[in-house]
Motif scaffolding. Structure first.
Motif, mmCIF file in Angstrom:
data_model
loop_
_atom_site.group_PDB
_atom_site.id
_atom_site.type_symbol
_atom_site.label_atom_id
_atom_site.label_comp_id
_atom_site.label_asym_id
_atom_site.label_seq_id
_atom_site.Cartn_x
_atom_site.Cartn_y
_atom_site.Cartn_z
ATOM 1 N N ASN A 35 0.918 -1.137 0.117
ATOM 2 C CA ASN A 35 0.091 0.276 0.120
ATOM 3 C C ASN A 35 0.815 1.249 0.048
ATOM 4 N N LEU A 36 1.914 1.292 0.798
ATOM 5 C CA LEU A 36 2.974 2.306 0.883
ATOM 6 C C LEU A 36 3.494 2.633 -0.515
ATOM 7 N N TRP A 37 4.027 1.528 -1.287
ATOM 8 C CA TRP A 37 4.631 1.629 -2.257
ATOM 9 C C TRP A 37 3.652 2.243 -3.480
ATOM 10 N N ILE A 38 2.420 1.591 -3.306
ATOM 11 C CA ILE A 38 1.490 2.326 -4.527
ATOM 12 C C ILE A 38 1.208 3.578 -4.319
ATOM 13 N N LEU A 39 1.152 3.976 -3.088
ATOM 14 C CA LEU A 39 0.914 5.378 -2.602
ATOM 15 C C LEU A 39 2.049 6.435 -3.241
ATOM 16 N N ALA A 40 3.212 6.028 -2.888
ATOM 17 C CA ALA A 40 4.299 6.707 -3.692
ATOM 18 C C ALA A 40 4.473 6.842 -5.132
ATOM 19 N N CYS A 41 4.208 5.665 -5.819
ATOM 20 C CA CYS A 41 4.255 5.589 -7.122
ATOM 21 C C CYS A 41 3.060 6.488 -7.725
ATOM 22 N N ALA A 42 1.842 6.562 -7.010
ATOM 23 C CA ALA A 42 0.715 7.299 -7.405
ATOM 24 C C ALA A 42 1.107 8.751 -7.236
ATOM 25 N N ILE A 43 1.843 9.131 -6.258
ATOM 26 C CA ILE A 43 2.209 10.539 -5.873
ATOM 27 C C ILE A 43 3.426 10.845 -6.882
ATOM 28 N N VAL A 44 4.036 10.067 -7.313
ATOM 29 C CA VAL A 44 4.991 10.668 -8.486
ATOM 30 C C VAL A 44 4.272 10.583 -9.490
ATOM 31 N N ILE A 45 3.533 9.776 -10.166
ATOM 32 C CA ILE A 45 2.571 9.911 -11.452
ATOM 33 C C ILE A 45 1.800 11.008 -11.518
ATOM 34 N N ALA A 46 1.107 11.513 -10.232
ATOM 35 C CA ALA A 46 0.286 12.750 -10.195
ATOM 36 C C ALA A 46 0.999 13.974 -10.161
ATOM 37 N N SER A 47 2.398 13.823 -9.739
ATOM 38 C CA SER A 47 3.107 15.017 -9.683
ATOM 39 C C SER A 47 3.653 15.215 -11.222
ATOM 40 N N ILE A 48 4.142 14.256 -11.952
ATOM 41 C CA ILE A 48 4.481 14.416 -13.324
ATOM 42 C C ILE A 48 3.183 14.720 -14.251
ATOM 43 N N GLY A 49 2.083 14.477 -13.896
ATOM 44 C CA GLY A 49 0.762 14.895 -14.493
ATOM 45 C C GLY A 49 0.494 16.335 -14.328
ATOM 46 N N LEU A 50 0.816 16.792 -13.025
ATOM 47 C CA LEU A 50 0.693 18.364 -12.896
ATOM 48 C C LEU A 50 1.735 19.026 -13.318
ATOM 49 N N ASN A 51 2.971 18.482 -13.256
ATOM 50 C CA ASN A 51 4.138 19.034 -13.899
ATOM 51 C C ASN A 51 4.330 19.317 -15.306
ATOM 52 N N VAL A 52 3.646 18.373 -16.017
ATOM 53 C CA VAL A 52 3.457 18.694 -17.703
ATOM 54 C C VAL A 52 1.919 19.081 -17.926
ATOM 55 N N ASN A 53 1.120 19.213 -17.028
ATOM 56 C CA ASN A 53 -0.299 19.772 -17.219
ATOM 57 C C ASN A 53 -1.190 18.631 -18.051
ATOM 58 N N SER A 54 -1.030 17.395 -17.702
ATOM 59 C CA SER A 54 -1.714 16.526 -18.582
ATOM 60 C C SER A 54 -2.900 15.878 -17.468
ATOM 61 N N THR A 55 -4.243 16.207 -17.873
ATOM 62 C CA THR A 55 -5.172 15.742 -16.975
ATOM 63 C C THR A 55 -5.321 14.262 -17.044
ATOM 64 N N ALA A 56 -5.050 13.488 -18.269
ATOM 65 C CA ALA A 56 -5.353 12.174 -18.116
ATOM 66 C C ALA A 56 -4.361 11.671 -17.304
ATOM 67 N N VAL A 57 -3.256 11.819 -17.029
ATOM 68 C CA VAL A 57 -2.035 11.355 -16.118
ATOM 69 C C VAL A 57 -2.602 11.299 -14.824
ATOM 70 N N ILE A 58 -3.113 12.702 -14.472
ATOM 71 C CA ILE A 58 -3.580 13.051 -13.122
ATOM 72 C C ILE A 58 -4.732 12.297 -12.689
ATOM 73 N N ILE A 59 -5.755 12.082 -13.662
ATOM 74 C CA ILE A 59 -6.804 10.994 -13.351
ATOM 75 C C ILE A 59 -6.311 9.638 -12.941
ATOM 76 N N GLY A 60 -5.406 9.318 -13.956
ATOM 77 C CA GLY A 60 -4.663 7.689 -13.866
ATOM 78 C C GLY A 60 -4.154 7.707 -12.346
ATOM 79 N N ALA A 61 -3.444 8.723 -11.730
ATOM 80 C CA ALA A 61 -2.839 8.754 -10.489
ATOM 81 C C ALA A 61 -4.009 8.630 -9.189
ATOM 82 N N MET A 62 -5.203 9.402 -9.551
ATOM 83 C CA MET A 62 -6.183 9.221 -8.716
ATOM 84 C C MET A 62 -7.199 7.894 -8.748
#
Length: 430
Positions: A35-62
């Protein structure tokens, strides 16, 4: 009829066994191992999505984020007075929050791209609508959890309530040292957590889950008062922010109406528009393609703002060519951030070609009329003594003729020197 209607809307239809629901909720609280690893990976994915302004990537992280577990667990614990479960839920939520902030902080600290994208900015100023989304999203989530057939709502709840992006935005605020971004994003995250929890509490009470430990009426009343106080503490600032948002939207609508009435309908072309809502007084900056306004006209236009409900603003019209050009270029630079290497290369080649191009395309036709004995006329430019300090570009005229025409060549050279204001003309017979 009323009894049938109540049965039709009853949440007890299709309800899962209460013990099994509580068991599932308890299992999803813990943040250990996977669960902790999944959370950390989801945070990285969401951060990348916010960084590159990609809504699709942010939705995937959520969708892959396990953050809902301890929040729902806290709601169940409050609803059943299970304080041991509440303690575990709050502890795990704090662990998840700290880990998420740390991972997003490290990512944005290392990322070379620090620009504040629209996806980041939209999560720094929560308002009452975010409260409503969190509450009703939480209702849908807990109703789905208590069903035998879970259905499709859970992924939608994860997207709608958006726990991940605000946490990542808070980490971004820490990484760039912007406390306003951090506090705004963390407040949005707190709103989401709190109202999902409250929605869970209300549904658990409605479904009559039995308390794990009986408490006296006085203590139960204190819990209700405490929850009510927390709701008010969380909801009042969001009402204030929503009020500000409504005022800003109304202000911009009035400006659009003013611009349409005073300029667009009169045929004036606007090439630059900038609205500063947060300044005092508020400012409206415009620039026009060709229209120039006198000081008297500018004063009248500023007076006219009052008739559109924006008397607390100041109209500024940029009419200085140099300042206007720099403003527009600066605005374009901010939007495009940087030119690509290909754009720079194309621009460099275009400038190089312009050095060797004769811009007056009608010269060849004029030469044919004035010097009919010349044929196959071509004009170009060459560099004399290239790669030296004496390098100089000269205009060259090539022509064909049955016989050598020295006099005509001299006349052509003089005519071209006057025409192009260039004394280095060269005439070459092919």
């Amino acid at each position: 009829m009323i009894r049938k209607l109540l049965r039709f809307v009853s949440l007890h239809l299709g309800e899962e066994d209460k013990e099994k629901v509580l068991e599932n909720v308890t299992e999803n609280i813990s943040f250990r191992g996977s669960n902790l690893w999944i959370l950390a990976c989801a945070i990285v994915i969401a951060s990348i999505g916010l960084n590159v302004n990609s809504t699709a990537v942010i939705i995937g992280a959520m969708l892959i984020s396990p953050l809902m577990g301890p929040i729902v667990g806290a709601g169940f614990a409050l609803g059943t007075y299970n304080f041991q479960l509440l303690k575990r839920s709050v502890k795990n939520l704090l662990i998840a929050t700290v880990v998420s902030l740390l991972v997003s902080f490290v990512y944005f600290s290392l990322s070379p791209f620090k620009e504040t994208q629209s996806e980041l900015l939209s999560r720094t100023a929560p308002n009452i609508y975010d409260v409503l989304i969190a509450f009703f999203g939480g209702l849908v989530g807990v109703i789905a959890i208590t069903r035998v057939k879970k259905g499709n709502p859970i992924p939608g709840v994860a997207i709608a309530t958006a726990l991940m992006p605000p946490l990542c935005t808070a980490g971004y605020g820490l990484a760039i040292g912007n406390w306003i971004y951090f506090l705004g994003a963390f407040y949005l995250y707190t709103i989401n957590c709190f109202f999902i929890c409250i929605a869970t509490f209300l549904i658990i009470k409605y479904l009559k889950y039995q308390p794990v430990k009986l408490v006296d009426k006085k203590y139960e009343k204190q819990i209700r008062y405490g929850i009510t106080a927390l709701i008010l503490i969380m909801i009042v600032p969001s009402f204030y922010l929503a009020y500000n948002l409504l005022n800003e939207k109304k202000f911009k609508q009035n400006i659009d109406e003013f611009i349409n009435t005073e300029f667009t309908q009169k045929g004036y072309t606007i090439i630059y528009k900038k609205i500063n809502y947060n300044s005092s007084p508020k400012k409206i900056e415009l620039a026009f393609l060709s229209k120039k306004f006198s000081p008297e006209e500018l004063k009248e236009l500023n007076e006219e703002l009052k008739n559109f409900g924006i008397g607390n603003a100041e109209l500024l019209i940029k009419q200085d060519g140099t300042d206007l050009k720099s403003e527009i270029l600066n605005e374009l630079g901010q939007r495009n951030n940087v030119l690509t290497e290909k754009d720079l290369m194309i621009n460099s080649l275009r400038q190089e070609l312009e050095k060797y191009t004769v811009k007056d395309s009608g010269i060849v036709k004029e030469i044919k009329i004035l010097f009919p004995e010349f044929s196959n006329i071509a004009i170009g430019k060459i560099t004399n003594y290239p790669d030296t300090d004496s390098a100089k570009i000269s205009t060259v005229i090539l022509y064909r003729s049955e016989k050598e025409e020295r006099d005509q060549e001299t006349k052509l050279k003089l005519w071209m020197a006057e025409k192009l204001n260039d004394k280095s003309i060269k005439i070459i017979r092919q």
